[in-house]
Design a protein around this motif. Structure first.
Motif: not given
Length: 219
Positions: A40-68
């Protein structure tokens, strides 16, 4: 002191204890207990507390490689859905998630964006058909106390020919958990092509690279 240690020191005491437990996991039972307590508190810890940016960066990498964007992709170790929501924001429409924690996936279900959520152990054979997915993403799962590189055999099995897989590995386990060697082995066997292996920052204010950002393609 590493970035994650420094950032964690600013968290509430209960959140510091959950983070400490995450880096000391030694069994599936411990993992399930941790994420039951943390869901219940994981998202808040990672995003607001630790400024976790990996989901954003990895999604960019997958999107750049996908045909659709309207073909099935799998969010591996999906947890509460941080990476899945980034894929949805990039117009992916057929996203499944797989994780060992029902409690974490309950949060992902509430927040939406997934076609299906599958409870399974990444260290075992996955309950998925060969070639079932046209792409995959994994963020925050290949880290201290978590899944080791042997799981890559199963991940490659459930990817279709040509499917890309974008993921992170915490640098401190890149070699010790076998990821560097396993990727080289799979490449030599003709099962995957390595597109990019790039050190980078898992957190927005990391003073130096603390993760390996990987992009591969199933052959």
């Amino acid at each position: 002191m590493s970035h994650s240690d420094h950032a964690a020191s600013a968290l509430p005491q209960n959140e510091q204890e959950l983070l400490r437990r995450a880096y000391g996991l030694s069994s599936d039972e411990e993992s399930q207990a941790l994420y039951r307590d943390w869901a219940r508190t994981y998202d808040e810890t990672m995003l607001e507390g630790l400024h976790y940016q990996s989901p954003n960066l990895v999604a960019d990498r997958l999107a750049a490689l996908m045909p659709g964007l309207d073909i099935p992709v799998l969010d591996i170790g999906c947890g509460t859905g941080l990476a899945g929501r980034e894929l949805s924001a990039r117009s992916f429409t057929v996203i499944d998630g797989i994780d060992i924690s029902p409690e974490m996936m309950a949060v992902a279900h509430e927040k939406g964006g997934y076609r299906d959520l599958i409870c399974a152990d990444l260290n075992a054979r996955l309950p998925l058909a060969d070639g079932a997915y046209q792409g995959a993403i994994c963020c925050g799962t290949f880290t201290s106390g978590h899944v080791r590189a042997s799981c890559l055999d199963e991940i490659i099995r459930i990817l279709a020919a040509g499917a890309p897989f974008a993921f992170t590995v915490k640098l401190e386990v890149w070699e010790s958990f076998g990821f560097r060697g396993k990727l080289a082995q799979l490449e030599k066997a003709g099962l995957l092509a390595i597109v990019a292996l790039e050190p980078g920052c898992l957190y927005a204010d990391s003073p130096e690279a603390d993760g390996m950002f990987c992009s591969v393609r199933r052959l």
